[in-house]
Write an enzyme that holds these catalytic residues in place. Structure first.
Site, short mmCIF file in Angstrom:
data_model
loop_
_atom_site.label_atom_id
_atom_site.label_comp_id
_atom_site.label_asym_id
_atom_site.label_seq_id
_atom_site.Cartn_x
_atom_site.Cartn_y
_atom_site.Cartn_z
CD GLU A 220 -5.10 12.37 -58.14
OE1 GLU A 220 -5.32 12.43 -56.94
OE2 GLU A 220 -6.00 13.18 -58.61
CB CYS B 184 -3.69 6.83 -52.41
SG CYS B 184 -5.22 6.84 -53.40
P1 NAD Z 1 6.24 5.27 -56.63
O1 NAD Z 1 6.07 6.77 -56.44
O2 NAD Z 1 7.10 4.35 -55.99
O3 NAD Z 1 6.10 4.77 -58.20
C1 NAD Z 1 4.83 5.18 -58.92
C2 NAD Z 1 5.26 5.56 -60.37
O4 NAD Z 1 6.09 6.64 -60.35
C3 NAD Z 1 5.77 4.40 -60.94
O5 NAD Z 1 5.29 4.00 -62.11
C4 NAD Z 1 7.50 4.76 -60.76
O6 NAD Z 1 8.33 4.19 -61.91
C5 NAD Z 1 6.91 6.00 -61.12
N1 NAD Z 1 8.14 6.88 -60.68
C6 NAD Z 1 9.21 6.77 -59.25
N2 NAD Z 1 9.81 7.92 -59.34
C7 NAD Z 1 9.85 8.59 -60.37
C8 NAD Z 1 10.32 9.98 -60.94
N3 NAD Z 1 11.35 10.57 -60.15
N4 NAD Z 1 9.79 10.41 -62.03
C9 NAD Z 1 9.20 9.82 -62.73
N5 NAD Z 1 8.49 8.69 -62.35
C10 NAD Z 1 8.82 8.00 -61.33
O7 NAD Z 1 4.78 4.74 -55.89
P2 NAD Z 1 4.28 3.34 -55.76
O8 NAD Z 1 4.92 2.61 -54.45
O9 NAD Z 1 4.04 2.49 -57.13
O10 NAD Z 1 2.56 3.84 -55.14
C11 NAD Z 1 2.37 3.94 -53.65
C12 NAD Z 1 2.16 5.42 -53.57
O11 NAD Z 1 1.30 5.85 -54.46
C13 NAD Z 1 1.56 5.68 -52.47
O12 NAD Z 1 2.25 6.84 -51.95
C14 NAD Z 1 0.28 6.14 -52.65
O13 NAD Z 1 -0.38 6.69 -51.58
C15 NAD Z 1 0.25 6.68 -53.96
N6 NAD Z 1 -1.01 6.79 -54.60
C16 NAD Z 1 -1.74 7.75 -54.72
C17 NAD Z 1 -3.04 7.88 -55.22
C18 NAD Z 1 -3.78 9.09 -55.44
O14 NAD Z 1 -4.81 9.12 -56.31
N7 NAD Z 1 -3.61 10.16 -54.53
C19 NAD Z 1 -3.39 6.68 -55.95
C20 NAD Z 1 -2.70 5.36 -55.65
C21 NAD Z 1 -1.49 5.77 -54.96
#
Ligand code: NAD
Length: 512
Positions: free
Chosen positions: A264, A298
């Site tokens: 997601e 998102c």
């Molecule tokens: P992020 O990608 O920085 O982090 C999200 C999570 O992933 C955190 O728990 C982080 O520790 C982990 N993470 C980061 N890199 C990783 C890797 N290489 N391997 C495994 N885990 C990793 O995102 P954020 O800044 O916390 O959130 C914002 C983003 O999330 C935006 O792009 C938003 O659109 C998206 N989002 C999408 C949805 C959806 O349902 N489509 C819902 C909420 C947020």
């Protein structure tokens, strides 16, 4: 004013917290101390001892052991445990919503809404626990019966983002649990306290139901813990919510071991406003979509594609609405826009405003980082509007901030082409009173997104529908409808109750 310290106390959040929990037990993490700061006032809320590699091993071992027992409990009995979790979330709705608002920065209304989503998905999962249906088929062979059934997968790893610190976990966990899986949650390192509070809230249910240790675990830490989950063959499904950058990394790692992932990821959502649109509903729909959660959903509205005949009128109304926005402490219910999550997010807002102008775009409203009394955290920015062209590189990417792009169009085909001409495919909407336009938008040549709304904005989905998006949004579906199938494995069984062994396709194979 809300007394945060009392809220924290009721939720069991202390000054220093153990960042590892196997549901029944809290374990001091052996990794670094992670500090959670509120973007609301810049205060350090609490510290958490994060998990290291050994803690990770312990959590996964407990989860594997728990799976052996949990999968044997009938699904409706698992549903009863989830029902009780929903009751606890009802009791703690105000406190948990307040913590979400204070730790993440979204308005209290949105924080409470997030907890309501958790309650709703618990209710949904309880009903689902009696409806994990498989199909039956007519066999082509005489005296044979064929059917399919659904079995649990095993340990489900849940990686979640900061902007929905608790709801997205519950979308995954409550469905995964009734399906017979156990869950290991790696929440965002930016919102660890909301995650620990959830664990504290459900602990009583886990204890009273005598659920095995490890059915629902949490481990606090950074992306390294997420990477461990992605690479671990013991994790049957990695459900990851976050940026497209993160999703690509998880997909590659999980794909290399032919594991399962549910992604997601980011959106770049547009609203099309046609000449027949009812602007009384379109304008608030667009503004809420663009500035709600300070543009950090998102599904936030990032682009508005407006017919040239009404471009100036819509532009004027949006500018007028933006002038009325009150920015400030999100716990104050008169405020429309709270802070961004941290100073890195503020920098990406500032960078984006520069890049819009360098590309030839025009900023129509004030854009600024606020300072002074009430804005000491340095995380408050002024939501702004710009006229741009869809192909600008800055418009093609998701900037997690309240910046709204206006783009003119002349015919609907062009508007739909513009709406689809971005790498992401999460949410989309059209405002129109013309049934031909709305049906074209919803048809197979219309919006290419996972969500396509008519006369509703792009954000604010209900849990009953399947939630997710296409292209760089990752293709996953969570929450309602038949999303539960992602948390189970399908088994097709054919039973021969006759006295001969006919082969499929009429193949003859005879031996004495
Ligand atoms: P992020 O990608 O920085 O982090 C999200 C999570 O992933 C955190 O728990 C982080 O520790 C982990 N993470 C980061 N890199 C990783 C890797 N290489 N391997 C495994 N885990 C990793 O995102 P954020 O800044 O916390 O959130 C914002 C983003 O999330 C935006 O792009 C938003 O659109 C998206 N989002 C999408 C949805 C959806 O349902 N489509 C819902 C909420 C947020």
């Amino acid at each position: 004013m809300i007394e945060i310290d009392k809220v924290l106390k009721r939720l069991g959040v202390q000054a220093n917290n153990s960042g590892v929990s196997t549901g029944l037990k809290c374990i001091e993490g052996s990794g670094d101390i992670l500090e959670s700061f509120s973007p609301v006032d810049g205060r350090k809320i609490a510290g958490v001892s994060s998990a290291d590699g050994d803690d990770y091993e312990l959590v996964i071992k407990k989860a594997q052991d728990a799976f052996g027992k949990w999968k044997l409990i009938p699904s409706p009995a698992r549903g009863e445990i989830v029902r009780q979790m929903g009751e606890q979330f009802r009791l703690y709705k105000q406190d948990l919503g307040t913590l979400v608002s204070y730790e993440m920065g979204k308005s209290l209304q949105e924080g409470l809404g997030e907890v309501q989503e958790m309650i709703d998905i618990c209710d949904f999962a309880v009903g689902l626990s009696r409806q994990l249906y498989g199909l039956t088929m007519h066999s082509e062979r005489v005296n044979h019966r064929m059917y399919e059934q659904w079995h649990p997968l095993g340990v489900v790893g849940i990686i979640s983002a900061f902007n929905f610190p608790v709801a997205v976990w519950s979308w995954n966990a409550m469905l995964a649990l009734v399906c017979g899986n156990v869950c290991v949650w790696k929440p965002s390192e930016k919102t660890p306290l909301a995650a620990l509070a959830c664990q504290n809230i459900i602990r009583k249910v886990l204890e009273q139901s005598e659920v095995p240790e490890g059915v629902s675990s949490v481990m606090i830490g950074g992306k390294d813990l997420g990477e461990l989950l992605a690479g671990d063959t013991r994790i049957a499904l990695v459900s990851a919510t976050g940026s497209t950058r993160m999703g690509k990394s998880v997909a590659e790692t999980v794909g290399r071991r032919l594991g399962r992932s549910l992604l997601e990821l980011g959106g770049n959502n547009a609203v099309i406003v046609t000449p027949s649109a009812d602007l009384k509903i379109a304008i608030p729909g667009i503004v809420f979509g663009a500035v709600g959660t300070a543009g950090q959903r998102c599904t936030s509205t990032r682009r508005v594609i407006i017919h040239t005949d009404i471009f100036e009128e819509v532009k004027g109304k949006l500018i007028g609405a933006y002038r009325q926005l009150r920015i400030g402490n999100p716990l104050d219910e008169n405020v429309h826009v709270g802070p961004l999550i941290d100073k890195a997010a503020v920098k990406s807002y500032e960078d984006a405003t520069k890049r819009i102008q360098e590309a030839g775009g025009t900023l129509l409203t004030e854009y600024a980082v606020l300072s002074g009394p009430g804005f000491e955290s340095g995380c408050y920015v002024v939501p702004c509007i710009a006229v741009v062209e869809n192909h600008f590189p800055i418009v093609q990417q998701e900037t997690f901030a309240p910046i709204l792009y206006l783009i003119p169009y002349t015919d609907l085909e062009e508007a739909i082409a513009l709406q689809n001409a971005v790498p992401q495919g999460l949410s989309s909407a059209i405002f129109t009173l013309n049934v031909r336009e709305s049906e074209a938008f919803l048809s197979q040549v219309g919006s290419d997104c996972g969500i396509a709304n008519v006369n509703i904005g792009t954000s604010g989905a209900e849990i009953g529908g399947a939630f997710g998006g296409e292209k760089e949004t990752g293709g996953g579906r969570e929450s309602g409808s038949d999303s539960w199938k992602a948390y189970m494995r399908r088994q097709t069984s054919t039973i021969n109750y006759g006295e001969s062994l006919p082969l499929a396709q009429g193949i003859k194979f005879e031996i004495e």
